[in-house]
Design an enzyme around this catalytic site. Structure first.
Site, short mmCIF file in Angstrom:
data_model
loop_
_atom_site.label_atom_id
_atom_site.label_comp_id
_atom_site.label_asym_id
_atom_site.label_seq_id
_atom_site.Cartn_x
_atom_site.Cartn_y
_atom_site.Cartn_z
N SER A 1 13.36 1.11 11.09
CA SER A 1 14.12 1.34 9.85
C SER A 1 15.37 2.20 10.03
O SER A 1 16.25 2.18 9.18
CB SER A 1 13.22 1.99 8.79
OG SER A 1 12.88 3.31 9.15
N LYS B 1 14.64 9.21 6.94
CA LYS B 1 15.73 8.43 6.33
C LYS B 1 17.01 9.26 6.34
O LYS B 1 17.00 10.45 6.65
CB LYS B 1 15.38 8.04 4.88
CG LYS B 1 14.09 7.26 4.71
CD LYS B 1 14.14 5.88 5.32
CE LYS B 1 12.79 5.16 5.17
NZ LYS B 1 12.75 3.89 5.94
#
Length: 285
Positions: free
Chosen positions: A93, A164
């Protein structure tokens, strides 16, 4: 005078008197019943003792080793809990910034003394309540062992831990996408050079205002990242509370070939602060 004859006469005296004294001294030093190894190795008992000492460490040596090892583990756990923690990257990701199998070092002091996450920071956070629901407690022993291994970077992080990039902070209006297909923050387009080549800024349109003390976060590999966009309808609207942030990812420590700092970005330098009065409510797109 015949010097050769004199030399010959002195030799027998040296070989008898002095030699006899040396022999007697050697015998007296040995004591009765002892035999001395001509090679100087010592008695058979001494040799056996030396062999046993070299082959089998004593109990005190084992205790010392165990104490040192235990102290090292405790030190690493304390360091991991309060200062810097390794995390294993389990997914794609955050490519290309972070790759599967990378072990990153998370700076837990980055936001401890009044500082808060900024746009562009790569952060690790606990997604409980924002990305995942509260889970009933599991086996405490298994959980403790896993947490210890994860704290040392030997196991994957908890399923509630995520890594993230911060795209919006409290008060920001984050929109995707504008007429040119770019993400904008507070009306300013952001050139996201860190996004995986070939990915669009987002295939899901959205227009949100980040509440105070919350973060809007996204992965760099947008097509492979489950991030704030996927939790717009969840409790909290996909926004991560600032107090759930574990720390900032500052270094890639493993593998050795990728040892480097996590590169900072200037993509948000032109973005102004959110207006004091806020942007007002924005529709969730």
């Amino acid at each position: 005078m015949d010097t050769e004859a004199q030399h010959t006469e002195r030799d027998p005296s040296s070989g008898t008197e002095d030699g006899s004294r040396s022999a007697r001294v050697s015998e007296d030093a040995q004591g009765p019943g002892e035999t001395r190894d001509p090679g100087g190795a010592g008695t058979a008992e001494e040799t056996a003792d030396a062999e046993r000492t070299g082959a089998e460490p004593s109990a005190s040596t084992w205790r010392r080793t165990a104490l040192v090892g235990g102290a090292c583990v405790v030190f690493l756990l304390l360091l991991s809990h309060f200062v810097m923690q390794p995390f294993l990257i389990p997914s794609r990701s955050m490519e290309p910034t972070l790759q599967v199998g990378d072990r990153i070092l998370v700076n837990k002091l980055a936001y401890r003394f009044g500082s808060e996450p900024e746009r562009g920071d790569v952060v690790v956070f606990d997604g409980t309540g924002s990305f995942v629901r509260e889970q009933p407690p599991g086996n405490p022993v298994t959980g403790l062992l896993h947490d210890g291994a994860a704290a040392l970077g030997l196991a994957e992080p908890d399923e509630t831990d995520f890594v993230k990039r911060v795209v919006g902070v409290g008060g920001d209006r984050v929109v995707c996408c504008d007429a040119d297909g770019r993400l904008t923050v507070n009306g300013v387009p952001v050139q996201e050079w860190y996004v995986k080549l070939g990915d669009r800024p987002s295939s899901v349109p959205f227009d949100i205002v980040v509440p105070p003390d919350r973060l809007w976060v996204m992965g760099d590999h947008r097509s492979q990242s489950s991030d704030s966009r996927d939790h717009l309808g969840s409790p909290g609207g996909g926004m991560v509370p600032v107090d759930r942030v574990v720390g900032r990812a500052d270094w890639i420590a493993w593998p050795l070939g990728r040892w480097t700092t996590v590169q900072e970005t200037d993509a948000f330098d032109a973005v102004p602060d959110a207006p004091a009065g806020g942007h007002g409510a924005a529709p969730h797109g």
